[in-house]
Design a protein around this motif. Sequence first.
Motif, PDB file in Angstrom:
ATOM      1  N   ASP B 100      19.167 -34.862  13.185  1.00 49.52           N
ATOM      2  CA  ASP B 100      20.599 -35.192  13.259  1.00 49.52           C
ATOM      3  C   ASP B 100      21.253 -34.369  14.376  1.00 49.52           C
ATOM      4  OD1 ASP B 100      23.317 -35.549  12.770  1.00 49.52           O
ATOM      5  OD2 ASP B 100      23.192 -35.075  10.633  1.00 49.52           O
ATOM      6  N   ILE B 101      22.014 -35.022  15.265  1.00 47.43           N
ATOM      7  CA  ILE B 101      22.624 -34.255  16.352  1.00 47.43           C
ATOM      8  C   ILE B 101      23.725 -33.320  15.830  1.00 47.43           C
ATOM      9  CG2 ILE B 101      22.033 -35.905  18.184  1.00 47.43           C
ATOM     10  CD1 ILE B 101      24.941 -36.822  18.208  1.00 47.43           C
ATOM     11  N   GLY B 102      24.291 -33.625  14.672  1.00 44.84           N
ATOM     12  CA  GLY B 102      25.240 -32.693  14.071  1.00 44.84           C
ATOM     13  C   GLY B 102      24.541 -31.404  13.650  1.00 44.84           C
ATOM     14  N   ALA B 105      23.404 -29.488  16.754  1.00 45.68           N
ATOM     15  CA  ALA B 105      24.515 -28.779  17.404  1.00 45.68           C
ATOM     16  C   ALA B 105      24.816 -27.477  16.668  1.00 45.68           C
ATOM     17  CB  ALA B 105      25.749 -29.678  17.447  1.00 45.68           C
TER      18      ALA B 105
END
Lengths: 308, 331
Positions: B100-102, B105
């Motif tokens: 997940d890019i969340g 990050a």
Amino acid sequence: MTRDVRLTLGPLLYNWPAGQRLDFYRAIAADDTYDAVVLGEVVCAKRSPFVSDATLEAAQFLAQAGKEVVFSTLALPVTPRERAELADICGMAGDGVAVEANEAGALYLLDGRPHRVGPYFNIYNADTLRVLARRGATSVCLPWELEMSSVEAITGAGRDLGLTVEVPVFGSIPLAISARCAHARAHGLAKDGCQYVCGQDAEGMAVGTLDGQTFLRVNGTQTLSDAVLVLAEEIPALVAAGVSALRITPEGVDMVAVGRVYRDLLDGVVDGAMAEGTLRALLGDRRAANGYLHGAAGAGWERVNATA
Amino acid sequence: MSRTLELVCPAGTPSALTAAVEAGADAVYFGFRDRTNARNFPGLNFSAAEAAQAAALCRDRGVRPMIAINTFAAAGQEHIWRQAVDTAARVGVGAIIVADIGVAAYAARTYPDLRLHLSVQAAAANPEAVAYYARLFNVQRVVLPRVFTVDDIRMVTASQPGVEVEVFVLGGLCVMAEGRCTLSSYATGRSPNRDGVCSPAEDVRYEQEGDVLVSRLAGYTINRFGPGEDAGYPTLCKGRFEARGRASYLFEDPVSLDATALLPDLAAAGVTAIKVEGRQRGKAYVAAVVGNLRRAIDSLANGGPPGVAVSAAGFTEGGRTTEGAYKRGWR
């Protein structure tokens, strides 16, 4: 309800011939129901040589008719040819052309320029939305799998980020994409040398269980739900959550009529129950599903009053 | 061959982890006992304390521990995934594996020194996608989705030399692009992306109808087995369905991936690490396949053949194997 909520006609997923596509989009252009139309091949780049001229022609007359035109990208670009097509489309972004990214390769090519993010990219939370917004996304269409509380949370974050959020409300649900073509495989062929057999099925190839239950549709390398997503009674809650556009995916039914049902629903001309009845009538014997938004199996049908 | 492939092995339990380490793993990957990982099955996975012990054991033995936090964070519950990243950073792992890019990050921002690997669940299917994750999150290694031929892999390694490539060589084979498949939740309500499960066991029923054994998932018939047929688990994409008036394994035959014979080609294509699927498998399986792959890699490093295909260990699904997408004809 509100005139601020826009209607988007999503990309045509099936392998229709160029002439049929042009006829289809001419009818869309001649009617003021849809605000935006997403064009472009999402499923299989092997179809592109046969339809890309029709796509460009449709883009022209749809824009002249006042529609916002968006170019979508392949859901799964892998081979050099697919990557070249992806680069061509992403290269157009910014010259007044809106491009919708459906995977991370497109996001890389569009990085730093204004762009849209399509429903094939996994957006499950607000942190994901923040990353996308920081890199230039101005608008996203959420994936099909989300339930209402997630839609509310992500849409709320979108409002804070100045980013518009769209939700799919109608059409077969794309469930999977593969490097392998099950459509060709069902004809005893491979993806190379597929003879474009997906063009034989205007709404995908029906796939049933061994007990005769309708279940899925295979559309080239894509697997779709047999049931058609129909959100109608849910629309007021989606609008209240701040959803700013509804995405309607083309099926082989009167799509102008489908769009009008949603416009009438948004305008308060009909209520959710009436809209649902009209949509079911338009679908004929296709089954309707709304389970995902209610946190249930996607194939299911949940009565809205029970969960409201 | 100038370089040795790193052998990355699954551990669903502390005892499987010990078995992998003793059988010659270079790295072991595991997950926490919740839906932050894509093998969220009953009886599997590690508590925070077990993860700390596992990481310590790996470090003592010169093995790199990796923790998979490779599902997609649920909106409003991001703290569960952040806590998993915090715990992994605290116990000291060699890498975390994210999709997940969340979540990516958060990890890149909070723990810039913690090595990030991109999970197969992110399905980075072209060099541009690999570059995206490297640019945004400083991802050091990408586990490639099972969509690539060996030539396609070379295209990735050649254009992204700063990012290591890890590929699956053995185990269950996803037919669909990973992390982009909701067949399971369409039928059952639970999916790999959100819940870390595909075709969950609680939705599975086997029913005898005369001399036919029927497997169903949430009421959908996935297969019907005649007398003498091996009744496999009803994973949705491995089922038998009817299309064009004919019953067939429409998406994939009941086979497992075994690319052992391709190890020299994968190494030549610039692959850094090879991965074994199977955190749901027991320690006997892990010990056998890790041992065989260890011998294959060592044989190659000494200029020899990869040796006996690992499937000869007799642990594969239906006893049949495929080299999957690595060979162009699979598509």
